[in-house]
Design an enzyme around this catalytic site. Structure first.
Site, PDB file in Angstrom:
ATOM      1  N   GLU A  30       7.577 114.578 -58.612  1.00 18.66           N
ATOM      2  CA  GLU A  30       6.436 113.813 -58.097  1.00 18.66           C
ATOM      3  C   GLU A  30       6.861 112.922 -56.939  1.00 18.66           C
ATOM      4  O   GLU A  30       6.152 112.781 -55.945  1.00 18.66           O
ATOM      5  CB  GLU A  30       5.830 112.931 -59.193  1.00 18.66           C
ATOM      6  CG  GLU A  30       5.156 113.687 -60.309  1.00 18.66           C
ATOM      7  CD  GLU A  30       4.643 112.735 -61.359  1.00 18.66           C
ATOM      8  OE1 GLU A  30       3.462 112.355 -61.270  1.00 18.66           O
ATOM      9  OE2 GLU A  30       5.430 112.364 -62.254  1.00 18.66           O
ATOM     10  N   TYR A  62     -10.059  92.966 -43.314  1.00 18.76           N
ATOM     11  CA  TYR A  62      -9.799  94.102 -44.195  1.00 18.76           C
ATOM     12  C   TYR A  62      -8.772  95.046 -43.594  1.00 18.76           C
ATOM     13  O   TYR A  62      -8.066  95.751 -44.315  1.00 18.76           O
ATOM     14  CB  TYR A  62     -11.071  94.836 -44.626  1.00 18.76           C
ATOM     15  CG  TYR A  62     -12.037  95.210 -43.528  1.00 18.76           C
ATOM     16  CD1 TYR A  62     -11.824  96.330 -42.748  1.00 18.76           C
ATOM     17  CD2 TYR A  62     -13.176  94.456 -43.312  1.00 18.76           C
ATOM     18  CE1 TYR A  62     -12.718  96.681 -41.752  1.00 18.76           C
ATOM     19  CE2 TYR A  62     -14.079  94.799 -42.322  1.00 18.76           C
ATOM     20  CZ  TYR A  62     -13.840  95.915 -41.543  1.00 18.76           C
ATOM     21  OH  TYR A  62     -14.726  96.256 -40.560  1.00 18.76           O
ATOM     22  N   GLU A  81       1.725 100.937 -62.625  1.00 20.10           N
ATOM     23  CA  GLU A  81       1.676  99.526 -62.991  1.00 20.10           C
ATOM     24  C   GLU A  81       2.591  98.698 -62.075  1.00 20.10           C
ATOM     25  O   GLU A  81       2.227  97.592 -61.665  1.00 20.10           O
ATOM     26  CB  GLU A  81       2.116  99.345 -64.449  1.00 20.10           C
ATOM     27  CG  GLU A  81       1.147  99.921 -65.465  1.00 20.10           C
ATOM     28  CD  GLU A  81       1.344 101.418 -65.765  1.00 20.10           C
ATOM     29  OE1 GLU A  81       0.768 101.883 -66.754  1.00 20.10           O
ATOM     30  OE2 GLU A  81       2.064 102.124 -65.012  1.00 20.10           O
ATOM     31  N   LYS A 107      -4.273 107.973 -59.356  1.00 18.48           N
ATOM     32  CA  LYS A 107      -3.557 109.125 -58.811  1.00 18.48           C
ATOM     33  C   LYS A 107      -4.438 110.354 -58.986  1.00 18.48           C
ATOM     34  O   LYS A 107      -4.936 110.618 -60.092  1.00 18.48           O
ATOM     35  CB  LYS A 107      -2.236 109.315 -59.563  1.00 18.48           C
ATOM     36  CG  LYS A 107      -1.400 110.468 -59.059  1.00 18.48           C
ATOM     37  CD  LYS A 107      -0.079 110.511 -59.810  1.00 18.48           C
ATOM     38  CE  LYS A 107       0.910 111.385 -59.091  1.00 18.48           C
ATOM     39  NZ  LYS A 107       2.265 111.209 -59.633  1.00 18.48           N
TER      40      LYS A 107
END
Length: 127
Positions: A30, A62, A81, A107
């Site tokens: 990954e 932004y 996390e 994801k």
């Protein structure tokens, strides 16, 4: 805060669903190949001055929020996390006027053997 005769209770900058290609995941493959992720931000900040003056200096841009988030998304991590915690810390450090952040990080198509469009985390934090 007051604008004319109205009382503004809350003001919030929104980046509801920004897509990034990044290299996060527990599996080494990954981190090697990468995947698409979505970050959503609600950032509470007082932009009373911008409402009155029409000047960018009276708010949080932004575009600047995006750049801070991108900096953290570019750093490979195993856990969402961990990435989310880093993003929160960066935004609080980079933008002192932000008092609260609600962040979602997902994801796309996580490799978990299920037909799952996305999986992720949500965190709300205050200064």
């Amino acid at each position: 805060m007051r604008i004319g005769s109205m009382k503004v209770k809350n003001s919030r900058i929104l980046l509801p669903r920004v897509r990034f290609y990044a290299h996060h995941g527990v599996d080494p493959q990954e981190q090697l190949t990468g995947a698409y992720f979505h970050v959503g931000i609600e950032a509470d900040t007082d932009f009373n001055e911008a409402m009155q003056t029409d000047r960018l200096e009276g708010t949080v841009s932004y575009a600047d929020l995006y750049e801070s988030i991108k900096t953290e998304m570019d750093i490979p991590s195993k856990l969402l996390e961990h990435v989310a915690g880093r993003i929160l810390q960066r935004l609080f450090d980079d933008f002192p006027s932000i008092s609260r952040i609600r962040l979602t990080l997902t994801k796309e198509n996580p490799p978990m053997g299920a037909d799952c469009r996305e999986a992720g985390v949500e965190i709300e934090a205050e200064r």
